[in-house]
Design a protein around this motif. Sequence first.
Motif, PDB file in Angstrom:
ATOM      1  N   GLN A  46       0.765  -1.157   0.118  1.00 54.91           N
ATOM      2  CA  GLN A  46       0.078  -0.128  -0.015  1.00 54.91           C
ATOM      3  C   GLN A  46       0.800   1.263   0.020  1.00 54.91           C
ATOM      4  N   LYS A  85     -11.230   3.658   3.467  1.00 58.71           N
ATOM      5  CA  LYS A  85     -11.718   4.596   2.858  1.00 58.71           C
ATOM      6  C   LYS A  85     -12.029   4.558   1.455  1.00 58.71           C
ATOM      7  N   GLY A 185      -5.730   7.215   6.290  1.00 60.56           N
ATOM      8  CA  GLY A 185      -5.226   6.946   7.614  1.00 60.56           C
ATOM      9  C   GLY A 185      -6.017   7.836   8.677  1.00 60.56           C
TER      10      GLY A 185
END
Length: 235
Positions: A46, A85, A185
Amino acid sequence: MTNEFPQALTIAGSDSGGGAGMQADLKTIQMRHVFATMVVVAVTAQNTLGVQDALALPTEIIDAQFASLADDFKIRAAKTGMIAKGGAKLLADEAITTVKEELSPLATLVTPNLPEAEALTGLKAERPADMVKIGQALQKLGPKNVLVKGGHLGGDQAASDFVLMEDGTSFWMTSPRIDTVRTHGTGDTISACITAELAKGVGLEQAIRTAKGYVEATIRDTIQVGHGPLNHWAL
Ligand SMILES: Nc1ncnc2c1ncn2[C@@H]1O[C@H](COP(=O)(O)OP(=O)(O)O)[C@@H](O)[C@H]1O
Ligand SMILES: Cc1ncc(COP(=O)(O)OP(=O)(O)O)c(N)n1
């Protein structure tokens, strides 16, 4: 005799980009002067743009991590969560039922964003007022307290979060919406901050308010790294 230093646990996936997941939790908990312990449940490839790959770890090594921690630490607060998200699939579909029926009733606090709240309740939020109904529906699943995060409402609406407490009281936390896409985050950061404050013995409402202020600061005080992570040094 000295007071034991506060210790917290995050049960999380690893984010190689360091912006979300257990890395965001560790940075946040450290910033709150709490000792962070970790059970890693998955590894993701990621960065601040998205999730490229993910691998769940075998149950045996997850159980072993819990056993190691139980033998040594006095953990006062713990957090878990792993849905992103951007809609990246960090949680298998069948696990959503487990979160709903088995995990939520055990939680002191759940902190879904709006897509997560929709997956759990079937209710959609188009304006802040809808978040009240969502909070009530979530509380019926069993968690004592609910924080419905409003970051996904978008547009020019303020970043408003709705909190429904165990005793039926509720409050809104509103901050100016910062015009940025650099919010990778934020979900982990707000919940890790709440967890750290609870580990220190702070009351839940104050812990939630402190965390809202901290996450706002991490978005506002940008740093030049990659495509823009949060700044966990922000105060
Ligand atoms: N652009 C923004 N400006 C200020 N606060 C924001 C912004 N985006 C999100 N937040 C805040 O960050 C926290 C997490 O937001 P949200 O996006 O709803 O959850 P998640 O990060 O889990 O998807 C909430 O407190 C929300 O109000
Ligand atoms: C490994 C890992 N865990 C959780 C997330 C989700 O982080 P969150 O703060 O909820 O939202 P994003 O801003 O990261 O989408 C993640 N990305 N990685």
